[in-house]
Design a protein around this motif. Structure first.
Motif, mmCIF file in Angstrom:
data_model
loop_
_atom_site.group_PDB
_atom_site.id
_atom_site.type_symbol
_atom_site.label_atom_id
_atom_site.label_comp_id
_atom_site.label_asym_id
_atom_site.label_seq_id
_atom_site.Cartn_x
_atom_site.Cartn_y
_atom_site.Cartn_z
ATOM 1 N N UNK A 167 0.834 -1.203 0.000
ATOM 2 C CA UNK A 167 0.000 0.000 0.000
ATOM 3 C C UNK A 167 0.868 1.252 0.000
ATOM 4 N N UNK A 168 1.945 1.219 0.775
ATOM 5 C CA UNK A 168 2.869 2.345 0.857
ATOM 6 C C UNK A 168 3.517 2.607 -0.503
ATOM 7 N N UNK A 169 3.947 1.555 -1.180
ATOM 8 C CA UNK A 169 4.608 1.696 -2.478
ATOM 9 C C UNK A 169 3.619 2.144 -3.550
ATOM 10 N N UNK A 170 2.374 1.707 -3.457
ATOM 11 C CA UNK A 170 1.362 2.150 -4.418
ATOM 12 C C UNK A 170 1.101 3.644 -4.293
ATOM 13 N N UNK A 171 1.187 4.185 -3.091
ATOM 14 C CA UNK A 171 1.076 5.644 -2.901
ATOM 15 C C UNK A 171 2.206 6.356 -3.636
ATOM 16 N N UNK A 172 3.407 5.808 -3.535
ATOM 17 C CA UNK A 172 4.560 6.377 -4.235
ATOM 18 C C UNK A 172 4.369 6.310 -5.741
#
Length: 410
Positions: free
Chosen positions: A15-20
């Protein structure tokens, strides 16, 4: 708005990487790239900001050792994966992450932080200064010729498969690191970075190819590249996109460039990231047909002024008092006396003595790796001189014999 800034949990990485990814346009990385990014992520050095259950901002850091003038490898925070969701801009989220990150870097005892900026104007307000530049080339190999040094014909070139290339290229890279300020030593897993080759990133070109340069059976250089075939009515007009090229001596270096110039069915060699003092500029017959362009690359932030300035060496003896401005990291603000001798030893301590020069930590960051001149910054009004001759003295001492360079992004 109620938000929470905290350390990333491993279970939250996707989820964190998808925000990036969304902040950088929403184009997803390939599974191979994504797996490598996850493997390299240092979760304890990565933070996010959550708005309820949604990740709305990200930042992280890698634990690097960075080459500085003199060849020392200095602990450095490699700032990376910084993003703020478009829905949450101008709310101070980036500033809060930069505050948390620099406090953590200081607590870890790393004297510098470094980053590459998607937008260079962003990071100056946090004390980062552009410290290295990169050169791009597009060489017309139909018209440009090479003059190569003695010994070039003694170099043997051969293609290498990916598994073999990793170890061979890493061996050459590791030997070159101390000689080029701005170059990070590779930790575990980083050897895969330059040879990751998803089809989505080839822009119509071939799979990544690797050629090794050998002398008496020892690998002394390598190049990796893609070929993008193209044809016109008059004939082939293929392009070679150089990913990397490195060698331990001039003959091997020239042999690799000569090989690229001579690949059949091509007429252009492109290299998007070379040092600004690249030797190839002195091998070509016509630099005007190389389409040279320069841009900023690595930005440096001194987190501990004293420790950072003591960690590098200087080209000449120097004794100077800096008045340093640093609003974002106030522990750096004030006067520092830097003394260095011809043998490379340096001391930088607090002092009450009168200042010779005044500047912000941003200018010190720009000059730190020896590529940007304090004299030029003074001409721009960003360094003030209180003792006549101090700018010339310090500027000369800070410069590096070779241009600092970041060979690979992070």
């Amino acid at each position: 708005m109620t938000t929470e800034l905290r350390v990333l949990r491993p279970s939250e990485w996707n989820e964190w990487f998808e925000c990036l990814e969304l902040a950088f346009g929403g184009v997803a990385d390939s599974p191979e790239q994504r797996e490598l990014e996850q493997a390299l992520t240092e979760h304890e050095r990565s933070v996010g900001i959550w708005d309820g259950t949604d990740v709305v901002a990200t930042s992280g850091a890698f634990s690097f050792r960075l080459a500085v003038p003199g060849g020392a490898l200095v602990p450095a925070a490699g700032v990376t994966m910084v993003s703020v969701a478009a829905t949450h801009r101008r709310r101070g989220l980036l500033t809060s992450m930069m505050r948390r990150q620099l406090d953590d870097v200081r607590a870890l005892g790393e004297p510098i932080a470094v980053l590459t900026a998607s937008e260079p104007a962003i990071y100056g307000r946090y004390g980062y200064g552009a410290a290295t530049r990169q050169m791009s080339l597009a060489i017309d190999t139909d018209r440009v010729r090479l003059t190569v040094p003695e010994g070039t014909d003694e170099i043997r070139l051969r293609y290498a498969k990916k598994d073999e290339a990793v170890a061979a290229c890493e061996g050459v890279y590791a030997r070159l690191v101390p000689g080029r300020p701005g170059t990070p030593a590779h930790g575990p897993g980083w050897e895969r970075k330059s040879l990751t080759d998803p089809a989505s990133s080839r822009q119509g070109g071939s799979a990544l190819q690797c050629v090794l340069a050998e002398r008496d059976g020892e690998v002394v250089g390598y190049t990796t590249y893609h070929i993008k075939p193209d044809w016109e009515m008059s004939g082939p007009k293929g392009r070679i996109a150089v990913s990397d090229l490195a060698a331990l001596d001039p003959a091997a270096y020239a042999a690799l460039w000569r090989f690229l110039f001579g690949i059949d069915l091509t007429s252009t060699v492109e290299a998007r990231n070379r040092p600004v003092d690249d030797a190839v500029l002195h091998l070509v017959s016509d630099v005007r047909r190389c389409e040279v362009r320069i841009r900023d690359s690595l930005h440096v932030r001194l987190v501990d002024v004293g420790a950072a300035l003591e960690a590098r060496s200087y080209r000449a003896p120097v004794d100077v008092v800096f008045e340093v401005e640093d609003a974002f990291c106030p522990w750096n603000a004030g006067r520092w006396r830097l003394t260095a001798d011809a043998k490379g030893g340096a001391s930088c301590k607090r002092t009450d003595d009168a200042a010779d020069l005044a500047l912000s930590v941003r200018e010190l960051g720009s000059a730190y790796l020896g590529g940007e001149s304090l004299g030029a910054l003074a001409l721009a009004g960003r360094v003030r001189e209180f003792r006549a001759g101090a700018v010339a003295e310090v500027s000369s001492a800070f410069l590096s014999d070779v241009a600092p360079w970041l060979p690979q992004g992070f």
